[in-house]
Scaffold this motif. Structure first.
Motif, PDB file in Angstrom:
ATOM      1  N   GLN A  87      81.859  94.549  55.169  1.00  0.00           N
ATOM      2  CA  GLN A  87      81.226  95.627  54.421  1.00  0.00           C
ATOM      3  C   GLN A  87      79.986  95.092  53.701  1.00  0.00           C
ATOM      4  O   GLN A  87      80.090  94.452  52.672  1.00  0.00           O
ATOM      5  CB  GLN A  87      82.195  96.205  53.388  1.00  0.00           C
TER       6      GLN A  87
ATOM      7  N   GLN B 239      93.286 104.233  70.499  1.00  0.00           N
ATOM      8  CA  GLN B 239      92.635 104.501  69.219  1.00  0.00           C
ATOM      9  C   GLN B 239      92.140 103.193  68.589  1.00  0.00           C
ATOM     10  O   GLN B 239      91.036 103.120  68.063  1.00  0.00           O
ATOM     11  CB  GLN B 239      93.610 105.205  68.273  1.00  0.00           C
TER      12      GLN B 239
ATOM     13  N   ASN C  97      73.624 103.254  59.892  1.00  0.00           N
ATOM     14  CA  ASN C  97      74.690 102.745  59.036  1.00  0.00           C
ATOM     15  C   ASN C  97      74.152 102.213  57.718  1.00  0.00           C
ATOM     16  O   ASN C  97      74.886 102.138  56.731  1.00  0.00           O
ATOM     17  CB  ASN C  97      75.493 101.658  59.740  1.00  0.00           C
TER      18      ASN C  97
ATOM     19  N   ASN D 169      89.029 101.826  70.270  1.00  0.00           N
ATOM     20  CA  ASN D 169      87.841 102.626  69.982  1.00  0.00           C
ATOM     21  C   ASN D 169      87.561 102.744  68.485  1.00  0.00           C
ATOM     22  O   ASN D 169      86.695 103.515  68.085  1.00  0.00           O
ATOM     23  CB  ASN D 169      87.982 104.023  70.587  1.00  0.00           C
ATOM     24  N   GLN D 170      88.296 101.991  67.691  1.00  0.00           N
ATOM     25  CA  GLN D 170      88.170 102.076  66.228  1.00  0.00           C
ATOM     26  C   GLN D 170      86.772 101.648  65.779  1.00  0.00           C
ATOM     27  O   GLN D 170      86.206 100.693  66.296  1.00  0.00           O
ATOM     28  CB  GLN D 170      89.211 101.156  65.565  1.00  0.00           C
ATOM     29  N   GLU D 171      86.241 102.366  64.825  1.00  0.00           N
ATOM     30  CA  GLU D 171      84.954 102.027  64.218  1.00  0.00           C
ATOM     31  C   GLU D 171      85.136 101.964  62.720  1.00  0.00           C
ATOM     32  O   GLU D 171      86.099 102.520  62.178  1.00  0.00           O
ATOM     33  CB  GLU D 171      83.898 103.081  64.552  1.00  0.00           C
ATOM     34  N   TYR D 172      84.229 101.314  62.065  1.00  0.00           N
ATOM     35  CA  TYR D 172      84.234 101.252  60.608  1.00  0.00           C
ATOM     36  C   TYR D 172      82.875 101.743  60.141  1.00  0.00           C
ATOM     37  O   TYR D 172      81.877 101.048  60.303  1.00  0.00           O
ATOM     38  CB  TYR D 172      84.520  99.826  60.145  1.00  0.00           C
ATOM     39  N   GLN D 173      82.840 102.974  59.628  1.00  0.00           N
ATOM     40  CA  GLN D 173      81.579 103.586  59.217  1.00  0.00           C
ATOM     41  C   GLN D 173      80.982 102.844  58.024  1.00  0.00           C
ATOM     42  O   GLN D 173      81.662 102.604  57.042  1.00  0.00           O
ATOM     43  CB  GLN D 173      81.800 105.053  58.854  1.00  0.00           C
TER      44      GLN D 173
ATOM     45  N   TYR E   3      81.209  96.887  59.642  1.00  0.00           N
ATOM     46  CA  TYR E   3      81.471  96.364  60.977  1.00  0.00           C
ATOM     47  C   TYR E   3      82.940  95.992  61.121  1.00  0.00           C
ATOM     48  O   TYR E   3      83.578  95.497  60.204  1.00  0.00           O
ATOM     49  CB  TYR E   3      80.575  95.157  61.255  1.00  0.00           C
ATOM     50  N   PHE E   4      83.450  96.202  62.302  1.00  0.00           N
ATOM     51  CA  PHE E   4      84.841  95.975  62.678  1.00  0.00           C
ATOM     52  C   PHE E   4      84.805  94.904  63.752  1.00  0.00           C
ATOM     53  O   PHE E   4      84.267  95.126  64.826  1.00  0.00           O
ATOM     54  CB  PHE E   4      85.374  97.311  63.229  1.00  0.00           C
TER      55      PHE E   4
ATOM     56  N   ASN F 138      71.960 101.888  66.217  1.00  0.00           N
ATOM     57  CA  ASN F 138      73.279 101.495  65.730  1.00  0.00           C
ATOM     58  C   ASN F 138      73.314 100.986  64.298  1.00  0.00           C
ATOM     59  O   ASN F 138      74.309 101.183  63.614  1.00  0.00           O
ATOM     60  CB  ASN F 138      73.870 100.418  66.643  1.00  0.00           C
TER      61      ASN F 138
ATOM     62  N   ILE G 238      86.997  92.904  58.777  1.00  0.00           N
ATOM     63  CA  ILE G 238      86.216  94.074  58.403  1.00  0.00           C
ATOM     64  C   ILE G 238      85.091  93.570  57.509  1.00  0.00           C
ATOM     65  O   ILE G 238      85.335  92.886  56.513  1.00  0.00           O
ATOM     66  CB  ILE G 238      87.069  95.116  57.648  1.00  0.00           C
TER      67      ILE G 238
END
Length: 165
Positions: free
Chosen positions: A152, A121, A62, A124-128, A131-132, A58, A150
């Motif tokens: 980064q 949605q 990233n 199930n949201q992700e932040y590529q 981290y969310f 995981n 969020i």
């Protein structure tokens, strides 16, 4: 005479076996104690292995997507906000702030409970590349609302003490 020798040897053997039994029981208790310690250690090592596997699956992938500068990190946060502002009725709760190697933005969201597709949605949201984190989650009769953060991370250039970046 043979009876006395035989009796003496028997008594000596009986005493020896008694002390050997006591010694054996003490050694057995020590071995059981060591086994419990080693079993506990093995369980910890297995947990470490699970954590390492999770990190590889995981986090490591990233890390390749992490920006090289603070400006790029800010840009990604703003892009995320712009992309989902209308979808989730996002409002900035706290604008971009930083901590050693990451930038954050706190957002408030509001989603109608009737729109199941948006709710799904959002869940199930992700932040590529970052981290969310859903900070709060409240449901009333018509809407789902709360706050999210969020995060980064970015690769900051190391600076020596006393020097500015």
């Amino acid at each position: 005479m043979i009876k006395i020798i035989f009796t003496t040897v028997s008594v000596i053997l009986a005493i020896s076996f008694y002390f050997l039994k006591i010694w054996y029981e003490e050694q057995n208790l020590e071995i059981e104690k060591l086994n419990r310690e080693y079993t506990s250690g093995i369980k910890k090592i297995k947990e470490i292995h699970k954590i390492n596997s999770w990190l590889r699956q995981n986090v490591q992938k990233n890390l390749k997507k992490i920006p090289k500068s603070a400006e790029d990190a800010d840009e990604r946060l703003i892009q995320f906000f712009d992309m989902y502002a209308k979808t989730y009725n996002l409002v900035v709760d706290r604008f971009i702030y930083e901590d050693e190697k990451a930038h954050y933005i706190n957002l408030q969201y509001k989603i109608s409970k009737k729109n199941y597709k948006k709710l799904l949605q959002f869940m199930n949201q992700e932040y590529q590349g970052g981290y969310f984190f859903i900070k709060s989650f409240a449901v009333d009769k018509k809407v789902l609302q709360g706050k999210l953060i969020i995060i980064q991370p970015y690769f900051a250039k190391e600076t020596s003490k006393g020097q500015s970046p």
